[in-house]
Design an enzyme around this catalytic site. Structure first.
Site, short mmCIF file in Angstrom:
data_model
loop_
_atom_site.label_atom_id
_atom_site.label_comp_id
_atom_site.label_asym_id
_atom_site.label_seq_id
_atom_site.Cartn_x
_atom_site.Cartn_y
_atom_site.Cartn_z
N TYR A 142 0.85 -1.19 0.00
CA TYR A 142 0.00 0.00 0.00
C TYR A 142 0.89 1.24 0.00
CZ TYR A 142 -3.46 3.50 1.32
OH TYR A 142 -4.27 4.60 1.34
N ASP A 234 9.23 2.49 0.63
CA ASP A 234 8.16 3.23 1.29
C ASP A 234 8.25 2.93 2.78
OD1 ASP A 234 5.80 4.09 2.45
OD2 ASP A 234 4.52 3.40 0.82
N LYS A 263 4.03 9.73 9.04
CA LYS A 263 3.74 9.32 10.40
C LYS A 263 4.73 9.89 11.42
CE LYS A 263 1.25 5.24 8.74
NZ LYS A 263 -0.13 5.69 8.93
#
Length: 458
Positions: A142, A234, A263
């Protein structure tokens, strides 16, 4: 447990917010509980119910809901001096310098506003830098809500995984199974001159936490080097959580060309970042010709929170604490599963953890392994989360791809397990796929309470 206020709030939200939530993963059954405030390792909902929190904002909250004093002071200071300026500030330079000092792949960083924006920009950068169009991604990986990676299918035919995305986007994306080096080799043999980059999470974090098998990322590094493509990690989830300040790439010993962050790097505020070798990152405008810009990029409050967040981790035993607790939690769940649900698999590393409701366990001598209850628990298994060890008795059956996790008992997790844990005041991610996190605010007593809940529910 009373949820009257949450139910009323959800009823109101359904009238003005699609599905009643602003991120689809929050749509728990039969309705979400609405949070009033956080308190250390806990959240308190609108009805006053108090939950031990392992969602941690889906990853950003390394310190729980009460960040260290330097973080709070920096946020208050920068917020009081003006929300934003449309001009550079010193603190964004300080945060970029910190990232460059600690992350192996990073010499320069461009800050943006979300993990999705970071991966969108990284894909555009790879195409602009190489002059090529195709991107290789992992099935089940994702990379945010972007057109180039919201695809499904296989190397022979990809298609959009959501309505609203033209099929022409998927034509330039090649999905391959994670941990299948042969599939990537075949793709490079067929399309090597057209591939701009391989984009992967170093550890799949949105599909139950899947570790790479030995040598997998090293092979990706060899293939991209040989064909002039970029390797993009990622690390939106793993960045500054797995591998400490060096991130997952430092722990795995594989250095990508470009890394995306989100994050934790923003200290709990909206953020994204693209870091990498200077010659690549300088292709972004205004230094180069690949367009990238944003009104809120490098927001001073976010930059201050991120800098103090990471600086505190560098000067204290933050990672020792969170990793020790998570290790204890994974070991405890592994022991519980051996007696109560031997087909299930504990996954995770450092401060990440999850239990994947896999459907079969390791076979014993003379057994096909189809009867999970007959599993021999004296066999050698990973004690604190799946590590893809070939000597592990579950190696042939533990999840190695996104499809393996998708084949787990997702309905049981959502409809029974999550609900029962909520009743015991344990807040877990609402589906089988999203990672869970231990924070600096958690204690040994919290871990023991959580394990007792697992024993009761399983």
């Amino acid at each position: 447990m009373n949820h009257n206020e949450s139910r009323a709030l959800y009823d109101r939200a359904l009238s003005v917010i699609p599905g009643g939530v602003n991120s689809s993963v929050r749509a728990t059954r039969p309705y979400p509980f609405f949070i009033d405030h956080g308190d250390g390792a806990y959240v308190v909902d609108a009805d006053g119910n108090r939950y031990l929190d392992y969602v941690m904002g889906y990853g950003p909250l390394l310190y729980g809901h009460d960040p260290p004093d330097p973080v709070q002071a920096a946020v208050q200071s920068y917020a009081s001096e003006g929300p934003m300026y449309g001009a550079p500030t010193e603190v964004e330079v300080e945060l970029a310098e910190f990232v460059a000092r600690h992350v192996p792949s990073v010499e320069m960083t461009r800050f943006v506003n979300s993990g999705t924006e970071a991966t969108v920009s990284a894909v555009r950068l790879a195409r602009g830098y190489t002059g090529r169009e195709k991107i290789v991604v992992m099935q089940g990986g994702y990379h945010g809500a972007q057109e180039s990676t919201l695809v499904e299918g296989d190397p022979e035919g990809a298609m959009p995984s959501s309505p609203g995305i033209p099929s022409s986007f998927a034509e330039h994306t090649i999905p391959v199974p994670f941990n299948d080096a042969g599939a990537v080799e075949d793709v490079f043999e067929a399309h090597g001159d057209d591939i701009a980059a391989v984009l992967t999470e170093p550890i799949l974090g949105n599909t139950g936490i899947v570790h790479p098998v030995a040598g997998y990322h090293e092979r990706l590094r060899e293939l991209t080097d040989a064909h002039g493509a970029l390797l993009i990690f990622d690390e939106v989830i793993t960045g500054f959580r797995v591998g400490g300040l060096q991130c997952a790439q430092g722990k795995l010993g594989v250095t990508p060309d470009v890394t995306t962050f989100g994050k934790i790097v923003g200290g709990g505020f909206p953020v994204g970042a693209i870091g990498g070798r200077a010659e690549i990152i300088e292709e972004f405008t205004p230094a180069g010709e690949v367009f990238q810009s944003g009104t809120f990029s490098g927001h001073p409050v976010t930059m201050a929170a991120g800098y103090e967040y990471l600086n505190y981790a560098a000067e204290n035993d933050v990672y020792d604490h969170v990793n020790r607790l998570a290790d204890r939690l994974r070991r405890g769940i592994t022991d519980i599963l051996a007696d109560r649900a031997p087909s299930y698999t504990v996954v995770g590393t450092d401060s990440m953890f999850k239990t994947v409701f896999t459907r079969r366990g390791a076979p014993v001598d003379g057994d096909s392994g189809s009867d999970a209850d007959s599993e021999d628990h004296s066999l050698d298994v990973c004690e604190a989360g799946c590590r893809q060890r070939e000597s592990c008795a579950k190696y042939d059956h533990c999840p190695k791809t996104g499809a393996d996790v998708a084949d787990a008992e997702a309905e049981r997790w959502e409809r029974i397990f999550w609900q029962e844990m909520q009743e015991r005041e344990i807040f877990l991610t609402a589906n089988q796929f999203e990672s869970q996190f231990v924070s600096y605010a958690h204690t040994d007593e919290d871990i023991e309470e959580t394990l007792e809940a697992y024993k009761e529910v399983l």
